[in-house]
Write an enzyme that holds these catalytic residues in place. Sequence first.
Site, mmCIF file in Angstrom:
data_model
loop_
_atom_site.group_PDB
_atom_site.id
_atom_site.type_symbol
_atom_site.label_atom_id
_atom_site.label_comp_id
_atom_site.label_asym_id
_atom_site.label_seq_id
_atom_site.Cartn_x
_atom_site.Cartn_y
_atom_site.Cartn_z
ATOM 1 N N ARG A 70 0.994 -1.142 -0.180
ATOM 2 C CA ARG A 70 -0.096 -0.005 0.034
ATOM 3 C C ARG A 70 0.840 1.372 0.239
ATOM 4 O O ARG A 70 0.196 2.251 0.382
ATOM 5 C CB ARG A 70 -1.029 0.121 1.187
ATOM 6 C CG ARG A 70 -1.938 -1.033 1.161
ATOM 7 C CD ARG A 70 -2.957 -1.116 0.178
ATOM 8 N NE ARG A 70 -3.988 -2.238 0.664
ATOM 9 C CZ ARG A 70 -4.215 -3.166 -0.271
ATOM 10 N NH1 ARG A 70 -3.835 -3.154 -1.556
ATOM 11 N NH2 ARG A 70 -5.011 -4.036 -0.032
ATOM 12 N N LYS B 205 3.130 2.035 -5.045
ATOM 13 C CA LYS B 205 3.934 1.761 -6.168
ATOM 14 C C LYS B 205 3.116 1.180 -7.439
ATOM 15 O O LYS B 205 3.705 1.579 -8.549
ATOM 16 C CB LYS B 205 4.868 0.599 -5.926
ATOM 17 C CG LYS B 205 4.235 -0.754 -5.209
ATOM 18 C CD LYS B 205 5.305 -1.530 -4.465
ATOM 19 C CE LYS B 205 4.649 -2.892 -4.182
ATOM 20 N NZ LYS B 205 3.695 -2.625 -3.030
ATOM 21 N N HIS C 107 -9.502 -5.528 -10.397
ATOM 22 C CA HIS C 107 -8.091 -5.055 -11.021
ATOM 23 C C HIS C 107 -8.331 -5.346 -12.494
ATOM 24 O O HIS C 107 -7.663 -4.145 -13.243
ATOM 25 C CB HIS C 107 -7.136 -5.757 -10.082
ATOM 26 C CG HIS C 107 -6.564 -5.288 -8.800
ATOM 27 N ND1 HIS C 107 -5.425 -5.652 -8.474
ATOM 28 C CD2 HIS C 107 -7.341 -4.828 -7.954
ATOM 29 C CE1 HIS C 107 -5.410 -5.124 -7.037
ATOM 30 N NE2 HIS C 107 -6.639 -4.691 -6.840
#
Length: 187
Positions: free
Chosen positions: A10, A13, A50
């Site tokens: 978290r 990146k 995602h």
Amino acid sequence: MFVFVSGAVRSGKSEWAERAAMVFSPEGPRVYLATARILDEEMSRRVERHRAARRERGFLTIERPKDLEGVLSSLPCSATVLLECLGNWTANELFGDGGPAAEADEVVRTIRRTVLSLRARVANLLIVSNDLFCDGVRYDPGTEAYLRALGELHVVLVKEADIAVECACGCPHVQKGSPLVPDVLWG
């Protein structure tokens, strides 16, 4: 261009790497090479979220937990490839499919060779990896072998990278190279 991006869980990146990939390849093609294993329903839902978010950002997602050299020939030479994440890929290669652990030195050599082949094949390569080295805890021998292999990969791949970025608290910090990418990525 080869960019290595690391940071804690978290840390920002992945978001930074996705924005960088979009800047490097505004018209595409952009490929998201995902290395996570889907082990349960919760992980399946997370992966689907995602996938949808990446589709909206113009990424083609290829899911490949291990043996990444098998996808090299299918990648367009003009592609910007974002590989996430080196930690998952290393664990998948090292520990296999629940079977005996592979030799860590061989895994490091295989991953390095595959990364260099990938770098030579595509226009831009971004690799995201987790920083797992700060807790000071002693682990079982298998986990220690994994951490040593991942640490060695960080060292050898950063040597090969044009730019190395470490993200902390949502802020990217250049550790190697110069911030050649537009200012939008550094704010």
